[in-house]
Scaffold this motif. Structure first.
Motif, PDB file in Angstrom:
ATOM      1  N   TYR A  60       0.832  -1.199   0.000  1.00 42.16           N
ATOM      2  CA  TYR A  60       0.000   0.000   0.000  1.00 42.16           C
ATOM      3  C   TYR A  60       0.874   1.259   0.000  1.00 42.16           C
ATOM      4  N   LYS A  61       1.896   1.267   0.883  1.00 40.86           N
ATOM      5  CA  LYS A  61       2.763   2.444   0.994  1.00 40.86           C
ATOM      6  C   LYS A  61       3.608   2.629  -0.258  1.00 40.86           C
ATOM      7  N   VAL A  62       4.076   1.514  -0.831  1.00 42.38           N
ATOM      8  CA  VAL A  62       4.854   1.599  -2.068  1.00 42.38           C
ATOM      9  C   VAL A  62       4.011   2.214  -3.178  1.00 42.38           C
ATOM     10  N   CYS A  63       2.792   1.720  -3.328  1.00 41.37           N
ATOM     11  CA  CYS A  63       1.895   2.222  -4.372  1.00 41.37           C
ATOM     12  C   CYS A  63       1.616   3.704  -4.173  1.00 41.37           C
ATOM     13  N   ALA A  64       1.282   4.081  -2.954  1.00 45.92           N
ATOM     14  CA  ALA A  64       0.963   5.481  -2.677  1.00 45.92           C
ATOM     15  C   ALA A  64       2.163   6.384  -2.943  1.00 45.92           C
ATOM     16  N   PRO A  74       1.104   1.364 -14.822  1.00 47.12           N
ATOM     17  CA  PRO A  74       0.028   0.528 -14.306  1.00 47.12           C
ATOM     18  C   PRO A  74       0.517  -0.421 -13.216  1.00 47.12           C
ATOM     19  N   ILE A  75      -0.220  -0.498 -12.124  1.00 52.69           N
ATOM     20  CA  ILE A  75       0.145  -1.356 -10.995  1.00 52.69           C
ATOM     21  C   ILE A  75      -0.945  -2.388 -10.761  1.00 52.69           C
ATOM     22  N   LEU A  76      -0.546  -3.654 -10.745  1.00 52.77           N
ATOM     23  CA  LEU A  76      -1.448  -4.747 -10.419  1.00 52.77           C
ATOM     24  C   LEU A  76      -1.006  -5.322  -9.085  1.00 52.77           C
ATOM     25  N   MET A  77      -1.868  -5.221  -8.075  1.00 53.62           N
ATOM     26  CA  MET A  77      -1.554  -5.813  -6.779  1.00 53.62           C
ATOM     27  C   MET A  77      -1.911  -7.291  -6.796  1.00 53.62           C
ATOM     28  N   LEU A  78      -0.943  -8.115  -6.382  1.00 54.52           N
ATOM     29  CA  LEU A  78      -1.114  -9.561  -6.366  1.00 54.52           C
ATOM     30  C   LEU A  78      -0.808 -10.027  -4.946  1.00 54.52           C
ATOM     31  N   THR A  79      -1.834 -10.456  -4.222  1.00 57.68           N
ATOM     32  CA  THR A  79      -1.663 -10.639  -2.784  1.00 57.68           C
ATOM     33  C   THR A  79      -2.550 -11.746  -2.232  1.00 57.68           C
ATOM     34  N   ALA A  80      -2.168 -12.246  -1.053  1.00 57.27           N
ATOM     35  CA  ALA A  80      -2.993 -13.229  -0.363  1.00 57.27           C
ATOM     36  C   ALA A  80      -4.119 -12.577   0.419  1.00 57.27           C
ATOM     37  N   LYS A  81      -4.104 -11.262   0.563  1.00 57.85           N
ATOM     38  CA  LYS A  81      -5.140 -10.542   1.305  1.00 57.85           C
ATOM     39  C   LYS A  81      -6.374 -10.426   0.411  1.00 57.85           C
ATOM     40  N   ASP A  82      -7.427 -11.181   0.763  1.00 58.97           N
ATOM     41  CA  ASP A  82      -8.574 -11.293  -0.134  1.00 58.97           C
ATOM     42  C   ASP A  82      -9.851 -10.636   0.396  1.00 58.97           C
ATOM     43  N   GLU A  87      -8.929  -5.004  -0.848  1.00 64.82           N
ATOM     44  CA  GLU A  87      -8.973  -4.640  -2.260  1.00 64.82           C
ATOM     45  C   GLU A  87      -9.292  -3.159  -2.428  1.00 64.82           C
ATOM     46  N   ALA A  88     -10.260  -2.665  -1.646  1.00 70.03           N
ATOM     47  CA  ALA A  88     -10.631  -1.254  -1.744  1.00 70.03           C
ATOM     48  C   ALA A  88      -9.447  -0.357  -1.387  1.00 70.03           C
ATOM     49  N   GLU A  89      -8.695  -0.728  -0.336  1.00 67.86           N
ATOM     50  CA  GLU A  89      -7.544   0.089   0.050  1.00 67.86           C
ATOM     51  C   GLU A  89      -6.481   0.094  -1.039  1.00 67.86           C
ATOM     52  N   GLY A  90      -6.253  -1.080  -1.664  1.00 67.85           N
ATOM     53  CA  GLY A  90      -5.279  -1.155  -2.743  1.00 67.85           C
ATOM     54  C   GLY A  90      -5.641  -0.239  -3.902  1.00 67.85           C
ATOM     55  N   LEU A  91      -6.891  -0.269  -4.307  1.00 65.97           N
ATOM     56  CA  LEU A  91      -7.347   0.579  -5.410  1.00 65.97           C
ATOM     57  C   LEU A  91      -7.331   2.049  -5.015  1.00 65.97           C
ATOM     58  N   ASP A  92      -7.674   2.334  -3.774  1.00 69.48           N
ATOM     59  CA  ASP A  92      -7.695   3.720  -3.310  1.00 69.48           C
ATOM     60  C   ASP A  92      -6.297   4.326  -3.240  1.00 69.48           C
ATOM     61  N   THR A  93      -5.280   3.495  -2.998  1.00 64.48           N
ATOM     62  CA  THR A  93      -3.921   4.033  -2.938  1.00 64.48           C
ATOM     63  C   THR A  93      -3.305   4.227  -4.315  1.00 64.48           C
ATOM     64  N   GLY A  94      -4.021   3.801  -5.369  1.00 60.22           N
ATOM     65  CA  GLY A  94      -3.539   4.070  -6.724  1.00 60.22           C
ATOM     66  C   GLY A  94      -3.315   2.869  -7.604  1.00 60.22           C
TER      67      GLY A  94
END
Length: 224
Positions: A60-64, A74-82, A87-94
């Motif tokens: 999240y911090k890296v993306c922001a 373009p950033i695609l987050m690939l994570t075990a956090k489901d 997901e909303a936080e990932g998209l909100d950070t960019g």
């Protein structure tokens, strides 16, 4: 197309590298957030595949931080956090897209190509005379004839098509197409150029892929 993979699980990072390279991507890997920020600033990437649970700075911090720094890759987050809030936080950070582990390589590649088509990292089509490359789908045509290329052949040709009529040295092509840790014979470029000539030139009676002795290679023609 060069992709930066940020993944601290080294076995998964290596598997991602193999899977993406099999689909015509060139892949660099880092294993923590601080290295991700530094590496993303050193060269332009077509896309970034970013894990969230990283040592040091999390995803999240890296993306922001990348977005605050003006990086539009373009950033695609690939994570075990489901969770939906994850997901909303990932998209909100960019982030531009979000996938959970375990994942399908087919879907991952399709989503990356979709990001490239939507974003500014790669044009829809690359054309030199009647030679047409589609980085989004990884396909090549001369006129209406489809040409089957290996993933590495496509990457070498894309490198040349993006800089038509300019001479690229073997080292420059290696930097763009092979990963930064490649320490093999530079003549591997010559092998792939020779294979490309047999596919994109010889069957069509043209000579668009030239060797400039002592300097490198260039693809000649009118670019669109």
């Amino acid at each position: 197309m060069r992709v930066l993979v940020v993944e601290d699980e080294r076995r998964l990072a290596a598997a991602l590298k193999r899977g993406l390279e099999a689909n015509a991507f060139t892949v660099d890997i880092v294993h923590n957030g601080s290295d991700a920020l530094w590496t993303a600033a050193q060269r332009p990437y077509s896309a970034i595949v970013l894990d969230i649970m990283l040592p040091g700075l999390n995803g999240y911090k890296v993306c922001a931080e990348l977005r605050r720094g003006g990086v539009t890759t373009p950033i695609l987050m690939l994570t075990a956090k489901d969770g939906e809030y994850d997901e909303a936080e990932g998209l909100d950070t960019g982030a531009d897209d979000y996938m959970t582990k375990p994942f399908s390589y087919v879907v991952l590649v399709a989503r990356l190509r979709a990001l490239l088509r939507r974003g500014h990292a790669a044009p829809a089509l690359l054309k030199v005379d009647d030679l047409v490359l589609d980085p989004g789908s990884g396909t090549c045509k001369r006129g209406e004839q489809e040409i089957t290329l290996t993933a590495r052949e496509f990457a070498v040709l894309e490198c040349l098509v993006r800089r038509p009529n300019l001479v690229l040295s073997k080292f420059e092509i290696l930097q763009q197409v092979w990963d930064e840790h490649y320490d093999g014979d530079v003549n591997v470029v010559e092998v792939h150029v020779s294979a490309l000539r047999k596919k994109i030139d010889q069957p069509f009676g043209v000579r668009s892929l030239e060797t400039v002795r002592g300097m490198g290679y260039r693809l000649v023609g009118r670019a669109e």
